[in-house]
Design a protein around this motif. Structure first.
Motif, mmCIF file in Angstrom:
data_model
loop_
_atom_site.group_PDB
_atom_site.id
_atom_site.type_symbol
_atom_site.label_atom_id
_atom_site.label_comp_id
_atom_site.label_asym_id
_atom_site.label_seq_id
_atom_site.Cartn_x
_atom_site.Cartn_y
_atom_site.Cartn_z
ATOM 1 N N UNK A 1 16.631 -1.154 -21.618
ATOM 2 C CA UNK A 1 15.619 -1.690 -20.684
ATOM 3 C C UNK A 1 14.249 -1.035 -20.837
ATOM 4 N N UNK A 2 14.034 -0.298 -21.917
ATOM 5 C CA UNK A 2 12.758 0.386 -22.124
ATOM 6 C C UNK A 2 11.568 -0.571 -22.121
ATOM 7 N N UNK A 3 11.700 -1.733 -22.753
ATOM 8 C CA UNK A 3 10.600 -2.697 -22.794
ATOM 9 C C UNK A 3 10.290 -3.202 -21.388
ATOM 10 N N UNK A 4 11.336 -3.523 -20.619
ATOM 11 C CA UNK A 4 11.132 -3.972 -19.237
ATOM 12 C C UNK A 4 10.457 -2.876 -18.414
ATOM 13 N N UNK A 5 10.896 -1.645 -18.599
ATOM 14 C CA UNK A 5 10.307 -0.526 -17.871
ATOM 15 C C UNK A 5 8.837 -0.332 -18.238
ATOM 16 N N UNK A 6 8.520 -0.451 -19.526
ATOM 17 C CA UNK A 6 7.135 -0.296 -19.952
ATOM 18 C C UNK A 6 6.258 -1.387 -19.337
ATOM 19 N N UNK A 7 6.759 -2.617 -19.308
ATOM 20 C CA UNK A 7 5.995 -3.709 -18.686
ATOM 21 C C UNK A 7 5.764 -3.438 -17.206
ATOM 22 N N UNK A 8 6.782 -2.968 -16.518
ATOM 23 C CA UNK A 8 6.652 -2.648 -15.097
ATOM 24 C C UNK A 8 5.668 -1.499 -14.902
ATOM 25 N N UNK A 9 5.752 -0.485 -15.749
ATOM 26 C CA UNK A 9 4.833 0.650 -15.662
ATOM 27 C C UNK A 9 3.391 0.196 -15.868
ATOM 28 N N UNK A 10 3.197 -0.737 -16.778
ATOM 29 C CA UNK A 10 1.840 -1.241 -17.023
ATOM 30 C C UNK A 10 1.322 -2.014 -15.812
ATOM 31 N N UNK A 11 2.187 -2.776 -15.149
ATOM 32 C CA UNK A 11 1.730 -3.504 -13.957
ATOM 33 C C UNK A 11 1.366 -2.527 -12.835
ATOM 34 N N UNK A 12 2.046 -1.398 -12.775
ATOM 35 C CA UNK A 12 1.720 -0.410 -11.747
ATOM 36 C C UNK A 12 0.429 0.333 -12.060
ATOM 37 N N UNK A 13 0.247 0.723 -13.309
ATOM 38 C CA UNK A 13 -0.872 1.595 -13.668
ATOM 39 C C UNK A 13 -2.093 0.855 -14.197
ATOM 40 N N UNK A 14 -1.892 -0.309 -14.790
ATOM 41 C CA UNK A 14 -2.972 -1.082 -15.419
ATOM 42 C C UNK A 14 -3.666 -0.304 -16.529
ATOM 43 N N UNK B 1 -16.736 10.280 -15.460
ATOM 44 C CA UNK B 1 -15.636 10.426 -14.512
ATOM 45 C C UNK B 1 -16.142 10.536 -13.093
ATOM 46 N N UNK B 2 -17.226 11.244 -12.907
ATOM 47 C CA UNK B 2 -17.818 11.401 -11.595
ATOM 48 C C UNK B 2 -18.418 10.088 -11.099
ATOM 49 N N UNK B 3 -19.057 9.352 -11.990
ATOM 50 C CA UNK B 3 -19.633 8.065 -11.619
ATOM 51 C C UNK B 3 -18.531 7.125 -11.146
ATOM 52 N N UNK B 4 -17.392 7.164 -11.796
ATOM 53 C CA UNK B 4 -16.281 6.307 -11.406
ATOM 54 C C UNK B 4 -15.850 6.602 -9.972
ATOM 55 N N UNK B 5 -15.774 7.851 -9.605
ATOM 56 C CA UNK B 5 -15.407 8.214 -8.237
ATOM 57 C C UNK B 5 -16.453 7.691 -7.259
ATOM 58 N N UNK C 1 -17.244 1.122 -3.252
ATOM 59 C CA UNK C 1 -16.462 -0.097 -2.997
ATOM 60 C C UNK C 1 -15.687 0.047 -1.692
ATOM 61 N N UNK C 2 -15.039 1.175 -1.502
ATOM 62 C CA UNK C 2 -14.266 1.388 -0.268
ATOM 63 C C UNK C 2 -15.188 1.341 0.945
ATOM 64 N N UNK D 1 -9.815 -3.440 -3.955
ATOM 65 C CA UNK D 1 -10.337 -2.350 -4.769
ATOM 66 C C UNK D 1 -10.025 -2.583 -6.243
ATOM 67 N N UNK D 2 -8.809 -2.985 -6.543
ATOM 68 C CA UNK D 2 -8.436 -3.264 -7.932
ATOM 69 C C UNK D 2 -9.277 -4.396 -8.505
ATOM 70 N N UNK D 3 -9.491 -5.431 -7.706
ATOM 71 C CA UNK D 3 -10.268 -6.580 -8.187
ATOM 72 C C UNK D 3 -11.724 -6.189 -8.448
ATOM 73 N N UNK D 4 -12.307 -5.439 -7.539
ATOM 74 C CA UNK D 4 -13.712 -5.062 -7.673
ATOM 75 C C UNK D 4 -13.935 -4.048 -8.801
ATOM 76 N N UNK D 5 -12.893 -3.286 -9.145
ATOM 77 C CA UNK D 5 -13.045 -2.248 -10.165
ATOM 78 C C UNK D 5 -12.332 -2.598 -11.476
#
Length: 167
Positions: free
Chosen positions: A13-26, A103-107, A113-114, A159-163
């Motif tokens: 199930x490694x491929x399924x897990x990787x796909x799920x991990x990608x949906x969580x982390x983007x 990195x600071x600009x991203x924060x 946005x928040x 937040x995800x949509x705007x960023x």
């Protein structure tokens, strides 16, 4: 269930897990890190797996919990909630570990946005980022628990949509 059987199922199930991990982390690198953390956690806790439990569901739950715990840990170390004139404005803590100015600009972008959210979303989401549990947020704001959960969910989606360009 034997160790070899668990390892065989885990590899399958490694491929399924990787796909799920990608949906969580983007993020591809974060997804691989999450996959590795999950695999190690499953192997470390294989003695806790019960034969009559859905193996795939058990592993996906472990991955989701690792992601949530990492997210909360990161949120607690990166933000502080304070009562200022803006009521619950998120500020970057004094000590940062950013290697680059980007990195600071991203924060700052995330904070902007928040802060652009209406108070009905900004207040519960800011409290959640500060580490408060849903029930604590509901009590503080006087809102029903389900309302708090949905507002945090929708704030996260906004937040995800705007960023999305920052991924």
């Amino acid at each position: 269930m034997g160790t070899d059987t668990i390892r065989t199922k885990l590899v399958a199930i490694q491929t399924n897990l990787l796909n799920f991990a990608y949906t969580l982390t983007s993020n591809r690198d974060d997804a691989y890190d999450l996959l590795q953390d999950t695999t190690l956690k499953v192997l470390d806790n294989e003695d806790k797996y019960v034969d009559n439990v859905n193996f795939k569901g058990w592993v996906f739950t472990i991955m989701r919990n690792i992601f949530i715990n990492n997210y909360r840990r990161m949120a607690r170390t990166a933000t502080v909630v304070d009562r200022s004139e803006d009521l619950y404005q998120i500020n970057l803590s004094g000590q940062t570990s950013f290697e680059t100015p980007e990195g600071s600009v991203t924060v700052h972008e995330i904070t902007a946005v928040i802060n652009s959210f209406s108070d009905e979303f900004k207040v519960p989401f800011s409290l959640h980022l500060a580490g408060y549990k849903y029930a604590e947020i509901a009590k503080r704001t006087g809102l029903p628990l389900g309302t708090v959960k949905s507002r945090i969910f929708f704030a996260r989606k906004r937040l995800q949509e705007r960023l999305k360009d920052f991924r």
